[in-house]
Design a protein around this motif. Structure first.
Motif, PDB file in Angstrom:
ATOM      1  N   ALA A  26       0.826  -1.209   0.000  1.00 25.22           N
ATOM      2  CA  ALA A  26       0.000   0.000   0.000  1.00 25.22           C
ATOM      3  C   ALA A  26       0.861   1.259   0.000  1.00 25.22           C
ATOM      4  O   ALA A  26       0.544   2.239  -0.689  1.00 25.22           O
ATOM      5  N   ILE A  27       1.953   1.247   0.763  1.00 23.59           N
ATOM      6  CA  ILE A  27       2.845   2.408   0.801  1.00 23.59           C
ATOM      7  C   ILE A  27       3.493   2.624  -0.562  1.00 23.59           C
ATOM      8  O   ILE A  27       3.534   3.751  -1.092  1.00 23.59           O
ATOM      9  N   ILE A  28       3.997   1.559  -1.152  1.00 25.83           N
ATOM     10  CA  ILE A  28       4.661   1.674  -2.454  1.00 25.83           C
ATOM     11  C   ILE A  28       3.696   2.226  -3.507  1.00 25.83           C
ATOM     12  O   ILE A  28       4.049   3.120  -4.290  1.00 25.83           O
ATOM     13  N   GLU A  29       2.462   1.715  -3.526  1.00 36.16           N
ATOM     14  CA  GLU A  29       1.512   2.139  -4.558  1.00 36.16           C
ATOM     15  C   GLU A  29       0.956   3.539  -4.303  1.00 36.16           C
ATOM     16  O   GLU A  29       0.807   4.333  -5.241  1.00 36.16           O
ATOM     17  N   SER A  46      10.347   6.787  -7.875  1.00 37.66           N
ATOM     18  CA  SER A  46      10.692   6.720  -6.456  1.00 37.66           C
ATOM     19  C   SER A  46       9.433   6.562  -5.615  1.00 37.66           C
ATOM     20  O   SER A  46       8.307   6.655  -6.117  1.00 37.66           O
ATOM     21  N   VAL A  47       9.636   6.323  -4.312  1.00 37.40           N
ATOM     22  CA  VAL A  47       8.534   6.175  -3.367  1.00 37.40           C
ATOM     23  C   VAL A  47       8.822   7.040  -2.148  1.00 37.40           C
ATOM     24  O   VAL A  47       9.876   6.903  -1.518  1.00 37.40           O
ATOM     25  N   GLU A 105      13.782   9.753   3.513  1.00 40.28           N
ATOM     26  CA  GLU A 105      12.481  10.317   3.204  1.00 40.28           C
ATOM     27  C   GLU A 105      11.920   9.760   1.904  1.00 40.28           C
ATOM     28  O   GLU A 105      10.699   9.736   1.713  1.00 40.28           O
ATOM     29  N   VAL A 106      12.830   9.346   1.010  1.00 44.86           N
ATOM     30  CA  VAL A 106      12.425   8.858  -0.317  1.00 44.86           C
ATOM     31  C   VAL A 106      13.258   7.645  -0.663  1.00 44.86           C
ATOM     32  O   VAL A 106      14.479   7.645  -0.453  1.00 44.86           O
ATOM     33  N   ILE A 107      12.594   6.602  -1.167  1.00 45.56           N
ATOM     34  CA  ILE A 107      13.309   5.424  -1.682  1.00 45.56           C
ATOM     35  C   ILE A 107      13.466   5.631  -3.180  1.00 45.56           C
ATOM     36  O   ILE A 107      12.485   5.732  -3.905  1.00 45.56           O
ATOM     37  N   LYS A 108      14.724   5.686  -3.610  1.00 42.71           N
ATOM     38  CA  LYS A 108      15.007   5.939  -5.028  1.00 42.71           C
ATOM     39  C   LYS A 108      15.660   4.738  -5.672  1.00 42.71           C
ATOM     40  O   LYS A 108      16.344   3.965  -4.997  1.00 42.71           O
TER      41      LYS A 108
END
Length: 428
Positions: A400-403, A411-412, A425-428
């Motif tokens: 759910a977080i990724i989408e 990125s997420v 703060e951000v997954i790149k």
């Protein structure tokens, strides 16, 4: 488990409940067997009483052996009669045991009786939406599924997991693994702040524990089992945590008891062939944080509302849109009297998906596991009411977080409450 006296006194209600739940179980057979059991029990009691009387007579006769009117043959006859009665008792007890086993085999697969507020329906299409929170995000680019995003970011590897273990497994990598761990720690801390005591239980349990919470015998095909010794991998922390108090009599002052626990969970997903074959929604192994309550009967439905809100608050803090639905009689779980499902919004699938199931089992599990309590001002004991809910399924929360927080550049964004846990703060 339903009490046999309750079954006998509420036959019509149980018949209707089984119809509403789409179960086909012969209640008349239970009643016939129970009549036979009571008859045999009465016969056994009468035989024991007769044996005791004759044994006392033999004892008196032996005390009179020196008397002139002592009759050895009478003593021998009565001794032979005692042996015949003992043989009859043994035969009656064998029949009684066989009938009790038959009754138990039926009663153990009888589902719980739905609460009066549960909507009658044939399946999940008759569930009733209770409330929604949050507005699904409107994307200015095509929203992707979590497995596509995770592959691009190299944070979940389903192909290598399949090489290692087979289908329906996931290999979390880098920030994927850290996100999984961050969610687990956040949930445990959140639940602790709401009064739940943290537990880290065994993840292998015995047959008695599985029977106590209702997984056995009904759902044997869903479970992973080892045979030497016979132990089961837990399908949910509900099993070991509920059985913490199996066979115990709690004090009234100890209630309510709230526990939270993280465990890996294991399910065969029998019957789900072709469903959710991609992604994190339906795995053989997944992580989950569970909420379990032991409460007095008169408080259990208020406690269900609080438990559901405890699980909902996790989603609110994560900023994930969700809805709460009340399950119908055709969709409610075997042991539950009433269940709310919390469904999180997944934009990649353009639908809500279950992320938590919060249930009140009333005394159904407590009867099976023999969990009772004693009121301060009353004689005797009562069965507690047990409740449990996912707080939450971690893999589905990752999805759910990724989408929901995916960005156009692939990125997420990490929800603010998780940033101190994961470190970015951000997954790149």
């Amino acid at each position: 488990m339903l009490d046999i006296r309750f079954i006998r006194e509420n036959t019509g209600m149980i018949r209707q409940a089984l119809i509403n739940r789409n179960y086909t179980i012969d209640i008349d057979e239970i009643l016939r067997l129970e009549d036979d059991r009571r008859m045999l029990q009465q016969q056994a009691d009468e035989l024991r009483s007769r044996r005791n009387i004759i044994s006392e007579e033999i004892g008196m006769m032996k005390k009179l052996q020196h008397k002139s009117d002592f009759n050895l043959e009478t003593t021998k006859d009565k001794t032979a009669e005692v042996k015949d009665i003992s043989d009859s008792i043994k035969s009656t007890e064998d029949k009684l045991k066989s009938i009790e086993e038959k009754i138990s085999s039926i009663v153990m697969v009888l589902p719980n009786i739905p609460h009066a507020t549960v909507p009658i329906g044939k399946d999940e299409t008759d569930n009733v939406e209770i409330r929604k929170w949050g507005e699904p995000r409107q994307f200015d680019f095509p929203a992707l599924n979590h497995w596509d995003i995770a592959k691009t970011l190299d944070i979940i590897d389903f192909d290598r997991a399949a090489k290692i273990a087979g289908a329906r497994f996931a290999l979390m990598k880098g920030y994927g693994a850290r996100l999984e761990r961050a969610i687990m720690n956040f949930m445990l801390d959140h639940n602790g702040s709401r009064g739940y005591k943290e537990i880290f239980p065994p993840i292998l349990v015995n047959r008695e524990s599985m029977t106590g919470t209702g997984q056995l015998p009904k759902f044997a095909e869903e479970l992973f089992r080892i045979t030497d010794p016979e132990l089961y991998l837990v399908p949910t922390a509900e099993v070991p945590v509920t059985n913490i108090h199996a066979g115990e009599i709690l004090k009234e002052d100890e209630l309510p008891i709230y526990y939270t626990a993280y465990t890996p969970c294991f399910r065969r997903e029998a019957g789900s062939y072709g469903k959710d074959t991609r992604g994190l929604i339906r795995q053989h192994q997944f992580n989950k944080v569970e909420l379990v309550k032991f409460v007095k009967p008169e408080h259990s439905y208020d406690e269900l509302e609080r438990l559901t809100d405890d699980a909902e608050d996790i989603l609110r803090q994560l900023g994930l849109p969700y809805r709460v639905v009340l399950l119908s009689t055709g969709d409610i779980g075997f042991s539950a009297a009433k269940t709310y499902d919390i469904e999180v919004w997944l934009p990649g699938q353009n639908r809500y998906r279950e992320i938590s199931s919060c249930s009140n089992f009333e005394d159904f599990q407590a009867r099976r596991a023999k969990i009772r309590f004693k009121r301060n001002d009353k004689k005797g004991t009562e069965f507690v009411h047990t409740l449990n809910g996912s707080g939450l399924a971690i893999g589905r929360t990752v999805a759910a977080i990724i989408e929901n927080f995916q960005q156009k550049d692939g990125s997420v964004v990490v929800p603010e409450v998780l940033r101190t846990y994961i470190g970015v703060e951000v997954i790149k």
